[in-house]
Design an enzyme around this catalytic site. Structure first.
Site, mmCIF file in Angstrom:
data_model
loop_
_atom_site.group_PDB
_atom_site.id
_atom_site.type_symbol
_atom_site.label_atom_id
_atom_site.label_comp_id
_atom_site.label_asym_id
_atom_site.label_seq_id
_atom_site.Cartn_x
_atom_site.Cartn_y
_atom_site.Cartn_z
ATOM 1 N N HIS A 1 126.152 14.729 11.658
ATOM 2 C CA HIS A 1 125.559 15.984 11.918
ATOM 3 C C HIS A 1 126.261 17.200 12.531
ATOM 4 C CE1 HIS A 1 120.994 17.197 11.289
ATOM 5 N NE2 HIS A 1 121.902 17.821 10.713
ATOM 6 N N ASP B 1 114.882 15.613 11.430
ATOM 7 C CA ASP B 1 115.607 15.117 12.449
ATOM 8 C C ASP B 1 114.939 14.498 13.735
ATOM 9 O OD1 ASP B 1 117.773 13.957 14.040
ATOM 10 O OD2 ASP B 1 119.259 15.862 13.714
ATOM 11 N N HIS C 1 116.373 14.198 16.374
ATOM 12 C CA HIS C 1 116.924 14.871 17.587
ATOM 13 C C HIS C 1 116.882 16.363 17.309
ATOM 14 C CE1 HIS C 1 118.579 10.882 17.167
ATOM 15 N NE2 HIS C 1 118.559 10.530 18.466
ATOM 16 N N ASP D 1 119.500 18.345 18.347
ATOM 17 C CA ASP D 1 120.969 18.842 18.146
ATOM 18 C C ASP D 1 121.106 20.168 18.871
ATOM 19 O OD1 ASP D 1 121.503 16.202 17.007
ATOM 20 O OD2 ASP D 1 121.263 16.981 14.993
ATOM 21 N N HIS E 1 127.873 15.889 17.315
ATOM 22 C CA HIS E 1 126.487 15.798 16.467
ATOM 23 C C HIS E 1 125.510 16.070 17.161
ATOM 24 C CE1 HIS E 1 125.628 11.198 16.956
ATOM 25 N NE2 HIS E 1 125.718 11.825 18.299
ATOM 26 N N ASP F 1 118.738 14.608 8.574
ATOM 27 C CA ASP F 1 119.373 13.636 9.199
ATOM 28 C C ASP F 1 118.436 12.400 8.813
ATOM 29 O OD1 ASP F 1 120.347 11.575 11.096
ATOM 30 O OD2 ASP F 1 121.231 13.009 12.439
ATOM 31 N N ASP G 1 118.369 9.623 10.034
ATOM 32 C CA ASP G 1 117.600 9.199 11.382
ATOM 33 C C ASP G 1 116.084 9.707 11.521
ATOM 34 O OD1 ASP G 1 117.802 11.314 13.140
ATOM 35 O OD2 ASP G 1 119.595 10.292 13.972
ATOM 36 N N GLU H 1 124.595 11.289 8.431
ATOM 37 C CA GLU H 1 124.321 10.033 9.105
ATOM 38 C C GLU H 1 124.207 8.868 8.443
ATOM 39 O OE1 GLU H 1 125.297 10.198 12.422
ATOM 40 O OE2 GLU H 1 125.332 12.074 13.046
#
Length: 356
Positions: free
Chosen positions: A123, A148, A150, A152, A165, A258, A260, A303
């Site tokens: 990312h 996402d 996260h 980030d 990332h 992302d 994830d 990712e």
């Protein structure tokens, strides 16, 4: 004769497929890069996604797709030693140089295509994709939907791992300049995004100082709690409305997705999985809503790491990415009818029996 009640009639109307997505020219860039974190293999993500056959499937939906190849930066692994001992940064030179080239590639592709899709890669590549998009529009017109687990939005002074990332948003966002060191390899990355033009969806693993940054800057963030309470369709509608990217609006939408953001049961082959995420169906709904609004200009899907997990898990994760991309470009889960098509009718043949 059976008559539909009012409610049933509404349900039947709603079951009809949405209008076909307008045909667009799509440029696809592979960002074969994994130096933004410590696990090798994200650089193989673009090839893994392409190998699902998704580009041909998008063409079959009526779009023009041009594969612009991969961007890679081999042989640059140096670290930058900051003057501030509190700073944690891994591979800042490779991250900076790669993303500067990626920014040029994305801005150039946007001049030739309606939509640019960048397949990652980790990312950290969003530094290049969002920056490249931002160079093509007025500073207050860029809008980013960040899907996402996260946030980030760490800086070199707040990151526990030093991995880039987990930092791209902080380098892209106006108002974060005072929290960064002067890094020669990242001087090109001027902030291009206003806090009011960023919305998060799917958060469930946010560091304490990232939460402080989100609150201080007033960034709109929908964690999984809000998605559970309000529903994905409502959250996406609210997010896109807040970004000002509706039909007739002049904002330019970038989606940074992302893999994830999906639950690990849906996308196991990724570097930082977090349980309790979006189902694939919910991820598809996010991108179906983006497609419906029709204002997408660029996207990154990042990712996917085929070196993590079993070969079956790697294929499963790449296939999840395939489904997300198809939803982005108008694949209706109830089936798409080819434009102007009709059911074939049998030919009427003469009666073979002789006249009597």
């Amino acid at each position: 004769m059976i008559r539909c009640s009012g409610l049933l009639g509404v349900c039947l109307r709603r079951s009809q497929p949405p209008p076909a997505a307008r045909s667009v020219s799509i440029g696809v860039i592979g960002a074969a890069f994994d130096k933004g974190q410590t696990r090798c293999g994200a650089s193989l993500g673009p090839a893994a996604i392409r190998d699902t056959g998704v580009l041909d499937e998008i063409r079959a939906l009526g779009h023009s797709v041009r594969d612009l190849g991969d961007l890679s930066l081999p042989g640059v692994d140096s670290e930058y030693t900051a003057a501030d001992d509190r700073a944690k940064m891994r591979n800042v030179t490779s991250v900076g140089r790669f993303n500067q080239q990626l920014s040029d590639r994305v801005s150039s592709a946007l001049a030739k295509h309606d939509v640019v899709v960048t397949l990652g890669g980790d990312h950290s590549i969003a530094m290049g994709t969002v920056h490249g998009h931002g160079r093509t529009v007025r500073h207050d017109k860029l809008a980013v939907l960040w899907v996402d687990a996260h946030a980030d939005i760490n800086t070199p002074l707040t990151s526990g791992s030093g991995n880039f990332h987990g930092k791209p948003v902080s380098f892209l966002l106006r108002g974060m300049e005072a929290f960064h060191l002067d890094l020669p390899d990242l001087r090109w990355c001027r902030p291009v995004l206003l806090p009011s033009k960023l919305v998060y969806i799917g958060l469930r693993d946010v560091d304490p100082m990232e939460r402080v940054a989100i609150q201080e800057l007033g960034v709109r963030a929908y964690a999984m709690r809000e998605l559970d309470r309000l529903g994905v369709d409502k959250v996406v509608e609210m997010a896109l409305d807040q970004l000002g990217v509706g039909v007739g609006a002049d904002s330019s939408l970038h989606v940074s997705f992302d893999i994830d953001a999906l639950d690990p049961s849906e996308a196991p082959s990724t570097g930082t999985p977090v349980r309790g995420g979006l189902s694939l169906r919910e991820g598809q709904m996010v991108m179906e809503e983006v497609c419906k609004w029709g204002t997408l200009r660029s996207m990154d899907l990042v990712e996917v790491n085929p070196q993590l997990g079993s070969s079956q898990q790697a294929l499963y994760t790449a296939d999840a990415a395939r489904h997300l991309l198809l939803s982005t470009f108008g694949r209706y889960r109830g089936g798409n009818a080819p434009e102007g098509s009709q059911l074939p009718r049998p030919e009427i043949l003469p009666d073979p029996r002789p006249n009597r």
